[in-house]
Design an enzyme around this catalytic site. Structure first.
Site, PDB file in Angstrom:
ATOM      1  N   TYR A   1      -6.022   9.183   8.015  1.00  0.00           N
ATOM      2  CA  TYR A   1      -5.869   7.456   6.965  1.00  0.00           C
ATOM      3  C   TYR A   1      -7.014   6.475   8.139  1.00  0.00           C
ATOM      4  O   TYR A   1      -8.434   6.396   8.115  1.00  0.00           O
ATOM      5  CB  TYR A   1      -5.290   6.977   7.038  1.00  0.00           C
ATOM      6  CG  TYR A   1      -5.507   5.104   6.139  1.00  0.00           C
ATOM      7  CD1 TYR A   1      -6.689   5.779   4.961  1.00  0.00           C
ATOM      8  CD2 TYR A   1      -5.301   4.516   7.330  1.00  0.00           C
ATOM      9  CE1 TYR A   1      -6.573   4.889   3.953  1.00  0.00           C
ATOM     10  CE2 TYR A   1      -5.908   3.513   5.834  1.00  0.00           C
ATOM     11  CZ  TYR A   1      -6.343   2.900   4.762  1.00  0.00           C
ATOM     12  OH  TYR A   1      -6.810   1.827   4.509  1.00  0.00           O
TER      13      TYR A   1
ATOM     14  N   LYS B   1     -11.450   5.881   7.991  1.00  0.00           N
ATOM     15  CA  LYS B   1     -11.674   4.758   8.136  1.00  0.00           C
ATOM     16  C   LYS B   1     -12.538   4.299   9.146  1.00  0.00           C
ATOM     17  O   LYS B   1     -13.910   3.356   8.865  1.00  0.00           O
ATOM     18  CB  LYS B   1     -10.712   3.861   7.748  1.00  0.00           C
ATOM     19  CG  LYS B   1     -10.118   4.413   5.818  1.00  0.00           C
ATOM     20  CD  LYS B   1     -10.837   3.223   5.249  1.00  0.00           C
ATOM     21  CE  LYS B   1     -10.161   3.165   3.870  1.00  0.00           C
ATOM     22  NZ  LYS B   1     -11.151   2.523   2.981  1.00  0.00           N
TER      23      LYS B   1
ATOM     24  N   GLU C   1      -5.584  -1.239   9.623  1.00  0.00           N
ATOM     25  CA  GLU C   1      -5.380   0.328  10.480  1.00  0.00           C
ATOM     26  C   GLU C   1      -6.202   0.800  11.884  1.00  0.00           C
ATOM     27  O   GLU C   1      -5.285   1.512  12.533  1.00  0.00           O
ATOM     28  CB  GLU C   1      -4.801   1.761   9.154  1.00  0.00           C
ATOM     29  CG  GLU C   1      -4.135   1.024   8.864  1.00  0.00           C
ATOM     30  CD  GLU C   1      -2.411   1.555   9.277  1.00  0.00           C
ATOM     31  OE1 GLU C   1      -2.352   2.513  10.035  1.00  0.00           O
ATOM     32  OE2 GLU C   1      -1.411   0.754   9.141  1.00  0.00           O
TER      33      GLU C   1
ATOM     34  N   THR D   1     -10.180  -1.673   7.284  1.00  0.00           N
ATOM     35  CA  THR D   1      -9.004  -1.438   7.280  1.00  0.00           C
ATOM     36  C   THR D   1      -7.935  -1.974   9.193  1.00  0.00           C
ATOM     37  O   THR D   1      -8.655  -1.871   9.912  1.00  0.00           O
ATOM     38  CB  THR D   1      -7.706  -0.208   7.229  1.00  0.00           C
ATOM     39  OG1 THR D   1      -6.747  -0.911   6.897  1.00  0.00           O
ATOM     40  CG2 THR D   1      -8.828   0.670   7.772  1.00  0.00           C
TER      41      THR D   1
HETATM   42  P1  NAP Z   1      -5.689   1.902  -3.846  1.00  0.00           P
HETATM   43  O1  NAP Z   1      -4.521   1.089  -4.622  1.00  0.00           O
HETATM   44  O2  NAP Z   1      -4.487   3.272  -3.305  1.00  0.00           O
HETATM   45  O3  NAP Z   1      -6.438   1.829  -4.549  1.00  0.00           O
HETATM   46  C1  NAP Z   1      -7.490   3.214  -4.108  1.00  0.00           C
HETATM   47  C2  NAP Z   1      -8.803   3.570  -5.279  1.00  0.00           C
HETATM   48  O4  NAP Z   1      -9.121   5.085  -4.982  1.00  0.00           O
HETATM   49  C3  NAP Z   1      -7.702   3.868  -7.041  1.00  0.00           C
HETATM   50  O5  NAP Z   1      -8.849   3.361  -7.527  1.00  0.00           O
HETATM   51  C4  NAP Z   1      -8.346   5.425  -6.353  1.00  0.00           C
HETATM   52  O6  NAP Z   1      -8.336   6.504  -8.376  1.00  0.00           O
HETATM   53  C5  NAP Z   1      -9.617   5.857  -6.188  1.00  0.00           C
HETATM   54  N1  NAP Z   1      -9.702   7.120  -5.453  1.00  0.00           N
HETATM   55  C6  NAP Z   1      -8.732   7.813  -4.187  1.00  0.00           C
HETATM   56  N2  NAP Z   1      -9.575   9.434  -4.335  1.00  0.00           N
HETATM   57  C7  NAP Z   1     -11.492   9.268  -4.601  1.00  0.00           C
HETATM   58  C8  NAP Z   1     -11.773  10.121  -5.157  1.00  0.00           C
HETATM   59  N3  NAP Z   1     -11.460  10.961  -4.205  1.00  0.00           N
HETATM   60  N4  NAP Z   1     -13.090   9.796  -5.472  1.00  0.00           N
HETATM   61  C9  NAP Z   1     -13.351   7.917  -5.947  1.00  0.00           C
HETATM   62  N5  NAP Z   1     -11.877   7.509  -5.966  1.00  0.00           N
HETATM   63  C10 NAP Z   1     -10.725   7.702  -5.963  1.00  0.00           C
HETATM   64  O7  NAP Z   1      -5.574   1.479  -2.934  1.00  0.00           O
HETATM   65  P2  NAP Z   1      -5.864  -0.140  -2.856  1.00  0.00           P
HETATM   66  O8  NAP Z   1      -4.368  -0.987  -2.180  1.00  0.00           O
HETATM   67  O9  NAP Z   1      -6.404  -1.165  -4.053  1.00  0.00           O
HETATM   68  O10 NAP Z   1      -6.844  -0.388  -1.447  1.00  0.00           O
HETATM   69  C11 NAP Z   1      -8.140  -0.347  -1.958  1.00  0.00           C
HETATM   70  C12 NAP Z   1      -9.906  -0.421  -0.194  1.00  0.00           C
HETATM   71  O11 NAP Z   1      -8.955  -0.669   0.483  1.00  0.00           O
HETATM   72  C13 NAP Z   1      -9.158   1.114   0.111  1.00  0.00           C
HETATM   73  O12 NAP Z   1     -10.337   1.771   0.088  1.00  0.00           O
HETATM   74  C14 NAP Z   1      -7.539   1.380   0.691  1.00  0.00           C
HETATM   75  O13 NAP Z   1      -8.134   2.079   2.108  1.00  0.00           O
HETATM   76  C15 NAP Z   1      -8.180  -0.260   1.446  1.00  0.00           C
HETATM   77  N6  NAP Z   1      -8.065  -1.322   2.029  1.00  0.00           N
HETATM   78  C16 NAP Z   1      -6.652  -1.584   1.384  1.00  0.00           C
HETATM   79  C17 NAP Z   1      -5.586  -2.027   1.904  1.00  0.00           C
HETATM   80  C18 NAP Z   1      -4.113  -2.853   1.504  1.00  0.00           C
HETATM   81  O14 NAP Z   1      -3.389  -3.519   2.459  1.00  0.00           O
HETATM   82  N7  NAP Z   1      -4.095  -2.727   0.051  1.00  0.00           N
HETATM   83  C19 NAP Z   1      -5.848  -2.562   3.338  1.00  0.00           C
HETATM   84  C20 NAP Z   1      -6.585  -2.466   3.843  1.00  0.00           C
HETATM   85  C21 NAP Z   1      -7.641  -2.015   3.495  1.00  0.00           C
HETATM   86  P3  NAP Z   1      -6.815   6.291  -8.933  1.00  0.00           P
HETATM   87  O15 NAP Z   1      -6.416   5.315  -9.396  1.00  0.00           O
HETATM   88  O16 NAP Z   1      -7.033   7.366  -9.718  1.00  0.00           O
HETATM   89  O17 NAP Z   1      -5.904   7.467  -7.683  1.00  0.00           O
HETATM   90  O1  F7E Z   2       4.040   1.029   5.464  1.00  0.00           O
HETATM   91  C1  F7E Z   2       6.822   1.357   6.986  1.00  0.00           C
HETATM   92  C2  F7E Z   2       6.086   2.500   7.729  1.00  0.00           C
HETATM   93  O2  F7E Z   2       2.940   2.402   3.981  1.00  0.00           O
HETATM   94  C3  F7E Z   2       3.833  -0.019   5.848  1.00  0.00           C
HETATM   95  C4  F7E Z   2      -2.175   1.015   2.787  1.00  0.00           C
HETATM   96  O3  F7E Z   2      -2.931   0.053   2.179  1.00  0.00           O
HETATM   97  O4  F7E Z   2      -1.749  -1.084   5.216  1.00  0.00           O
HETATM   98  C5  F7E Z   2      -1.672  -0.084   3.671  1.00  0.00           C
HETATM   99  O5  F7E Z   2      -1.041   1.069   5.205  1.00  0.00           O
HETATM  100  C6  F7E Z   2       5.292  -0.380   7.112  1.00  0.00           C
HETATM  101  C7  F7E Z   2       4.594   0.977   8.004  1.00  0.00           C
HETATM  102  O6  F7E Z   2       1.456   0.727   4.467  1.00  0.00           O
HETATM  103  C8  F7E Z   2       8.868   3.646   4.690  1.00  0.00           C
HETATM  104  O7  F7E Z   2       6.512   2.937   8.255  1.00  0.00           O
HETATM  105  C9  F7E Z   2       9.602   2.522   6.534  1.00  0.00           C
HETATM  106  O8  F7E Z   2       5.292   1.143   9.407  1.00  0.00           O
HETATM  107  O9  F7E Z   2       3.597   0.239   2.812  1.00  0.00           O
HETATM  108  P1  F7E Z   2       2.949   1.514   3.618  1.00  0.00           P
HETATM  109  P2  F7E Z   2       0.540   1.024   6.111  1.00  0.00           P
HETATM  110  O10 F7E Z   2       0.540   2.721   6.438  1.00  0.00           O
HETATM  111  O11 F7E Z   2       0.327  -0.341   6.423  1.00  0.00           O
HETATM  112  C10 F7E Z   2      -3.210  -0.688   6.061  1.00  0.00           C
HETATM  113  C11 F7E Z   2      -3.542  -1.993   6.039  1.00  0.00           C
HETATM  114  C12 F7E Z   2      -4.105   0.167   5.105  1.00  0.00           C
HETATM  115  O12 F7E Z   2      -5.369   0.480   4.822  1.00  0.00           O
HETATM  116  C13 F7E Z   2      -3.934   1.231   3.795  1.00  0.00           C
HETATM  117  O13 F7E Z   2      -4.448   1.638   2.927  1.00  0.00           O
HETATM  118  O14 F7E Z   2       6.222   0.003   6.140  1.00  0.00           O
HETATM  119  N1  F7E Z   2       8.017   1.512   6.133  1.00  0.00           N
HETATM  120  N2  F7E Z   2      10.107   2.746   5.199  1.00  0.00           N
HETATM  121  C14 F7E Z   2       8.208   2.291   5.190  1.00  0.00           C
HETATM  122  N3  F7E Z   2       7.086   3.130   4.591  1.00  0.00           N
HETATM  123  C15 F7E Z   2       6.688   3.721   3.095  1.00  0.00           C
HETATM  124  N4  F7E Z   2       5.053   3.449   2.536  1.00  0.00           N
HETATM  125  N5  F7E Z   2       8.100   4.543   2.842  1.00  0.00           N
HETATM  126  C16 F7E Z   2       9.376   3.858   3.545  1.00  0.00           C
HETATM  127  O15 F7E Z   2      10.197   4.616   2.510  1.00  0.00           O
END
Ligand code: NAP
Ligand code: F7E
Length: 353
Positions: free
Chosen positions: A158, A162, A136, A134
């Site tokens: 988090y 990672k 992050e 990620t």
């Molecule tokens: P998500 O929607 O939160 O999906 C996470 C998945 O992991 C869900 O299927 C969840 O199950 C499962 N999970 C959580 N805890 C678990 C456990 N203890 N055992 C087995 N499964 C578990 O995340 P996403 O946005 O699809 O992201 C996919 C991956 O990419 C994650 O690893 C995330 O950290 C990473 N990532 C995401 C982004 C982004 O912007 N979306 C960017 C960079 C990296 P449930 O459905 O039951 O909750």
């Molecule tokens: O926040 C700001 C918050 O929670 C984005 C995950 O998929 O991407 C995701 O992480 C920004 C942050 O995503 C609210 O402070 C303001 O700066 O949508 P987010 P994230 O933290 O960037 C990375 C790449 C991953 O890997 C993660 O798994 O938005 N923000 N106001 C807020 N964020 C939330 N959630 N809620 C608010 O009300």
């Protein structure tokens, strides 16, 4: 031709569901891991289910958890995949401050458990592994634009969890010649994004405001900037990354950065509504400046945005902007979606649901 078999952890999540669809469209047999929950957690993949007795089933779900080493060993042994996509995670950055140990157990040790399972089953040469790393990791960024060579400075439990997973993947690649790839993906969104991530929260709340179902949207840091893309484009990159001849680390990003405030303004503008802001810090408020569309009963100068401390993180990632030149050049990866197209799709989905 023999079908390829993929195992996806986190298949019930945003990315897992799009990846499963994509791999099925490429003629794979897809096995996914779902965890036990007392309520339904398969809504994103329900449409992929086929009749249990159907002969040509392409999609299978198995109960397991990333904290269950033996369960993972059994599933890998029984499904015999040639590709494992490790997408399961406690993926919410803000929540990781509340449940740091659990987040670390799932996100950091989860990948280690898979690596150990593949090693102890003697399947190193048979299985390629993609890990969901990620942006992050860059955290308090060392460079204004981040690529594969930029140093990491994680800013949350988090991100630290990672970071372990990222490096343990590289270590097993070097130590045991395992085919482990890290996709350093920047933020990617979609109509299937979890409800509490900022893009989905903004889109669904703005739709409620214009429909008259909600009056105020409470948000945290409006000034944070993110590099947002569409999950559909990003799962295609995952597949290309794992196909590449050698295991490596890859940045996947749009290359553009946008503040949360701009995302909010753009979303309102789709409805012909512009806003202005007054005040600062926790006292900043957003008001309706113009509402061009007479359909929406939003009065000029009515307050629609307020700031709530609870949505701030103890340590924030202020800016992310990724340079994905390597993936674009070598993997020929190109996103189809612009940010405007993404927001439009998210709004249309929200209006229809
Ligand atoms: P998500 O929607 O939160 O999906 C996470 C998945 O992991 C869900 O299927 C969840 O199950 C499962 N999970 C959580 N805890 C678990 C456990 N203890 N055992 C087995 N499964 C578990 O995340 P996403 O946005 O699809 O992201 C996919 C991956 O990419 C994650 O690893 C995330 O950290 C990473 N990532 C995401 C982004 C982004 O912007 N979306 C960017 C960079 C990296 P449930 O459905 O039951 O909750
Ligand atoms: O926040 C700001 C918050 O929670 C984005 C995950 O998929 O991407 C995701 O992480 C920004 C942050 O995503 C609210 O402070 C303001 O700066 O949508 P987010 P994230 O933290 O960037 C990375 C790449 C991953 O890997 C993660 O798994 O938005 N923000 N106001 C807020 N964020 C939330 N959630 N809620 C608010 O009300």
């Amino acid at each position: 031709m023999k079908k390829k078999i993929a195992l996806i952890t986190g298949v019930t999540g945003q990315d897992g569901s799009y990846l499963a669809e994509y791999l099925i469209s490429k003629n794979y047999i897809v096995h996914g891991i779902k965890r036990k929950s007392s309520s339904f957690n398969t809504s994103r993949v329900d449409h992929l289910f086929q009749e249990v007795h159907e002969k040509k089933k392409k999609f299978f779900l198995h109960y397991c958890d990333m904290t269950d080493s033996l369960g993972l060993v059994n599933i890998i042994k029984n499904t015999n995949p040639s590709e494992i996509y490790n997408l399961a995670a406690q993926s919410h950055v803000r929540v990781s401050f509340d449940i740091a140990e659990y987040t670390t157990n799932v996100n950091a040790l989860g990948l280690l458990r898979i690596l150990e399972a593949v090693k102890s089953l003697g399947m190193i040469d048979k299985i390629r592994i993609y890990h969901a790393s990620t942006s992050e990791l860059y955290g308090k960024v060392k460079k204004p634009i981040q690529d594969e060579k930029t140093d990491f400075y994680p800013r949350s439990p988090y991100a630290v969890s990672k970071l372990f997973a990222h490096w343990i993947g590289i270590n097993y690649r070097e130590a045991y010649k395992m085919h482990v790839c890290n996709g350093i993906l920047f933020n990617h969104e979609s109509p299937r994004r979890g409800d509490t991530f900022v893009t989905k929260k903004i889109v669904s709340s703005v739709v409620k405001v214009v429909k008259g179902e909600q009056s105020i949207i409470y948000l945290g840091n409006l000034n944070a900037k993110r590099d947002w893309g569409h999950a559909k484009d990003y799962v295609k990159a995952m597949h290309s990354i794992i196909q590449y001849k050698k295991p490596d680390d890859w940045v996947i990003s749009s290359g553009k950065t946008t503040s949360v405030r701009s995302f909010l303004l753009k979303t309102f503008s789709f409805f012909g509504i512009s806003l202005y802001f007054k005040g600062s810090g926790l006292n900043e408020k957003g008001y309706v400046k113009i509402c061009k569309n007479k359909k929406y009963d939003l009065k000029k100068h009515s307050c629609v945005i307020r700031i709530d401390q609870r949505y701030f993180r103890p340590t924030e990632v202020d800016l992310l902007k990724g340079d994905s030149s390597k993936a674009r050049k070598i993997l020929k990866w190109r996103p189809d979606y612009s940010l405007d197209k993404l927001i439009k799709e998210m709004i249309e989905h929200e209006l229809a649901s």
